[in-house]
Scaffold this active site. Structure first.
Site, mmCIF file in Angstrom:
data_model
loop_
_atom_site.group_PDB
_atom_site.id
_atom_site.type_symbol
_atom_site.label_atom_id
_atom_site.label_comp_id
_atom_site.label_asym_id
_atom_site.label_seq_id
_atom_site.Cartn_x
_atom_site.Cartn_y
_atom_site.Cartn_z
ATOM 1 N N TYR A 120 41.955 46.891 33.446
ATOM 2 C CA TYR A 120 41.800 45.968 32.320
ATOM 3 C C TYR A 120 43.091 45.201 32.084
ATOM 4 O O TYR A 120 44.177 45.743 32.276
ATOM 5 C CB TYR A 120 41.502 46.743 31.029
ATOM 6 C CG TYR A 120 40.206 47.489 31.007
ATOM 7 C CD1 TYR A 120 39.089 46.958 30.359
ATOM 8 C CD2 TYR A 120 40.093 48.737 31.604
ATOM 9 C CE1 TYR A 120 37.895 47.660 30.317
ATOM 10 C CE2 TYR A 120 38.904 49.441 31.569
ATOM 11 C CZ TYR A 120 37.812 48.899 30.927
ATOM 12 O OH TYR A 120 36.634 49.596 30.890
ATOM 13 N N HIS A 128 36.667 43.043 29.073
ATOM 14 C CA HIS A 128 35.988 43.735 30.162
ATOM 15 C C HIS A 128 36.963 43.852 31.327
ATOM 16 O O HIS A 128 37.799 42.971 31.537
ATOM 17 C CB HIS A 128 34.733 42.969 30.592
ATOM 18 C CG HIS A 128 33.670 42.972 29.551
ATOM 19 N ND1 HIS A 128 32.875 44.067 29.317
ATOM 20 C CD2 HIS A 128 33.280 42.024 28.667
ATOM 21 C CE1 HIS A 128 32.041 43.799 28.334
ATOM 22 N NE2 HIS A 128 32.266 42.563 27.920
ATOM 23 N N LYS A 159 32.772 41.694 38.298
ATOM 24 C CA LYS A 159 34.142 42.165 38.484
ATOM 25 C C LYS A 159 34.589 41.848 39.912
ATOM 26 O O LYS A 159 33.768 41.711 40.804
ATOM 27 C CB LYS A 159 34.228 43.672 38.254
ATOM 28 C CG LYS A 159 33.843 44.053 36.833
ATOM 29 C CD LYS A 159 33.954 45.511 36.591
ATOM 30 C CE LYS A 159 33.436 45.906 35.234
ATOM 31 N NZ LYS A 159 33.638 45.009 34.145
#
Length: 183
Positions: A120, A128, A159
């Site tokens: 993070y 997120h 991601k």
């Protein structure tokens, strides 16, 4: 402050210190709690459980004194030796953990994403995790199928899927990130 080594975890029983560690860097997890946002920390009245990577990092930084079950202080070198003895590729994985922490990132478990770490920029509950990190053993290959699987996973959770390894010759952390692009 003090933490107590229990197996491969370190327990911080002092609730005030536990809250401070969590607020300052989202270290560990509170016993009995899944996800705790920074603004909820003051309501928590539970010990903090640190993983071995976290405890070693904090001990090396002089932020945590680790005590063994015999009541004696456990030096950072002893924590690392325990990790090497009980966890495969401990030194390399710790080096990757430390790399991200030293850059100011918050590093948490990536297990729910099939990865080693979730990384993070600010912390869980604030932003997120922009990347999930998978450890690639030095001198081992990776198949095209594994890369495709990782890319699909990272796309579905939005991601960057990041392979991380440590070069044997130099000790340098090397990262390779994958993301999806529409062409």
């Amino acid at each position: 402050m003090i933490g107590y080594l229990r197996g491969l975890a370190v327990i911080v029983e002092d609730v005030e210190f536990a809250r401070r560690l969590y607020k300052e860097g989202f270290y560990g997890r509170f016993l009995g709690y899944d996800k705790v946002k920074r603004d909820e920390v003051e309501k928590i009245n539970a010990p903090l459980i640190l993983g071995l990577y976290e405890a070693l990092y904090l001990a090396e930084k002089g932020r945590l004194k680790v005590m063994g079950e015999d009541g004696r202080e456990v030096a950072p070198e002893e924590l690392a030796a325990l990790g090497r003895e009980r966890m495969r590729n401990f030194d390399e994985i710790y080096k990757i953990y430390k790399y991200f922490r030293d850059l100011g990132y918050v590093v948490k478990s990536g297990l729910k994403f099939g990865a080693l770490f979730s990384v993070y920029e600010k912390g869980p509950g604030i932003d997120h995790a922009p990347m999930v990190v998978v450890f690639l053993e030095p001198d081992k290959g990776i198949s095209a199928t594994d890369i495709t699987r990782g890319g699909r996973l990272s796309h579905s959770v939005r991601k960057t899927w990041t392979l991380a390894t440590v070069l044997r010759q130099t000790g340098e952390v090397v990262l390779l990130g994958f993301g999806w692009a529409r062409l």
